[in-house]
Design an enzyme around this catalytic site. Structure first.
Site, PDB file in Angstrom:
ATOM      1  N   CYS A  49      66.377  47.981  40.719  1.00 42.09           N
ATOM      2  CA  CYS A  49      65.672  48.231  42.281  1.00 42.09           C
ATOM      3  C   CYS A  49      66.397  47.331  43.060  1.00 42.09           C
ATOM      4  O   CYS A  49      66.974  46.222  42.914  1.00 42.09           O
ATOM      5  CB  CYS A  49      64.339  47.802  42.053  1.00 42.09           C
ATOM      6  N   ASP A  51      65.188  45.716  45.392  1.00 39.69           N
ATOM      7  CA  ASP A  51      64.223  44.848  45.884  1.00 39.69           C
ATOM      8  C   ASP A  51      64.914  43.222  45.612  1.00 39.69           C
ATOM      9  O   ASP A  51      65.490  42.809  44.529  1.00 39.69           O
ATOM     10  CB  ASP A  51      62.912  44.477  44.710  1.00 39.69           C
ATOM     11  N   ARG A  53      63.713  40.485  45.310  1.00 44.98           N
ATOM     12  CA  ARG A  53      63.206  39.452  44.218  1.00 44.98           C
ATOM     13  C   ARG A  53      63.699  39.703  42.878  1.00 44.98           C
ATOM     14  O   ARG A  53      63.271  38.946  41.912  1.00 44.98           O
ATOM     15  CB  ARG A  53      61.440  39.550  44.108  1.00 44.98           C
ATOM     16  N   HIS A 105      60.550  46.938  38.041  1.00 44.85           N
ATOM     17  CA  HIS A 105      59.940  45.567  38.016  1.00 44.85           C
ATOM     18  C   HIS A 105      58.451  45.769  38.435  1.00 44.85           C
ATOM     19  O   HIS A 105      58.244  46.749  38.995  1.00 44.85           O
ATOM     20  CB  HIS A 105      60.848  44.660  39.057  1.00 44.85           C
ATOM     21  N   CYS A 108      56.690  46.868  41.975  1.00 52.31           N
ATOM     22  CA  CYS A 108      57.603  47.467  42.891  1.00 52.31           C
ATOM     23  C   CYS A 108      57.032  48.342  44.035  1.00 52.31           C
ATOM     24  O   CYS A 108      56.178  48.941  44.100  1.00 52.31           O
ATOM     25  CB  CYS A 108      58.295  48.349  41.908  1.00 52.31           C
TER      26      CYS A 108
HETATM   27 ZN    ZN Z   1      61.403  47.778  43.388  1.00 56.20          ZN
END
Ligand code: ZN
Length: 227
Positions: A49, A51, A53, A105, A108
């Site tokens: 992803c 993301d 993080r 994750h 998400c």
């Molecule tokens: Zn995500």
């Protein structure tokens, strides 16, 4: 922007970070960057992803040169996405990676938005693919007690379905047909403790993968409360 502002280097703090990072690596491993310019030979492709993080290299503690990476919102593998397919094809055919890991994750935002059908703009069209996963596993998700549990499970189911998609690409099918060792994996990363949950899908043949996908889904059914 004023002329005076332009005299300041943009994103000065990031450039500063970069200088310190490069110096630290050079000090620890002299010649590291020079060696990397000669060639890269990663053994792994990470499909994860976007993301912020979920930084691929850091999570598995690998250096530059060790991990080939493709990231998009909600780690989706779409059979007409030339971007993802090109990364996969280059990784398998040219770099000869041995492992392709789809990494979702928990928590998400893309998966949660897909489940809530919350309008966010153009990305809604992309997240339709995650809604397709939810639709496919509607009964399994309906057994869960609350939205938190549902979105966590949907993160896992999304990885399961995207691993299935990777396996069905011509790239992986052709690699397996010619006997090239490529193992597919499905993981879900936990933001709250930094640990990876291996969904135990690892397979290097179509038959093994189908069996592992069935077993993963059967574990959910076995864990579900009887209604
Ligand atoms: Zn995500």
């Amino acid at each position: 922007m004023s002329q005076a502002a332009l005299t300041m280097p943009p994103l000065k703090h990031l450039i500063g970070n970069n200088r310190r990072w490069a110096e630290a690596i050079q000090a620890e491993r002299p010649g590291f960057f020079q060696q990397l310019t000669a060639q890269q030979s990663p053994r792994y492709l990470w499909i994860g992803c976007s993301d912020s993080r979920v930084p691929a290299n850091e999570i598995v503690d690998l250096m530059p040169g060790e991990l080939f990476v493709h990231r998009n919102v909600a780690n989706v593998v779409v059979h007409t996405d030339l971007n993802c397919l090109s990364v996969l094809q280059y990784a398998v055919d040219v770099l000869k990676v041995e492992h392709v890991i789809v990494v979702g994750h928990y928590g998400c935002g893309g998966v949660r938005a897909a489940w809530q059908a919350k309008p966010l703009g153009l990305v809604d069209n992309w997240l339709r693919h995650v809604q397709d996963v939810a639709e496919r596993h509607r009964e399994l998700l309906a057994q869960l007690p609350d939205e938190h549990a549902i979105t966590d499970r949907l993160c896992e189911l999304n990885v399961i379905e995207q691993v299935r998609h990777v396996a069905r690409t011509t790239i992986v099918q052709d690699a397996w047909a010619r006997g090239q060792p490529v193992t597919l994996h499905g993981w879900v990363y936990a933001l709250d403790n930094g640990l990876v949950n291996d969904l135990k899908l690892a397979a290097d043949t179509q038959a093994a993968l189908e069996a592992n996908l069935r077993a993963a889904l059967a574990r959910y059914d076995a864990a579900a409360p009887s209604l």
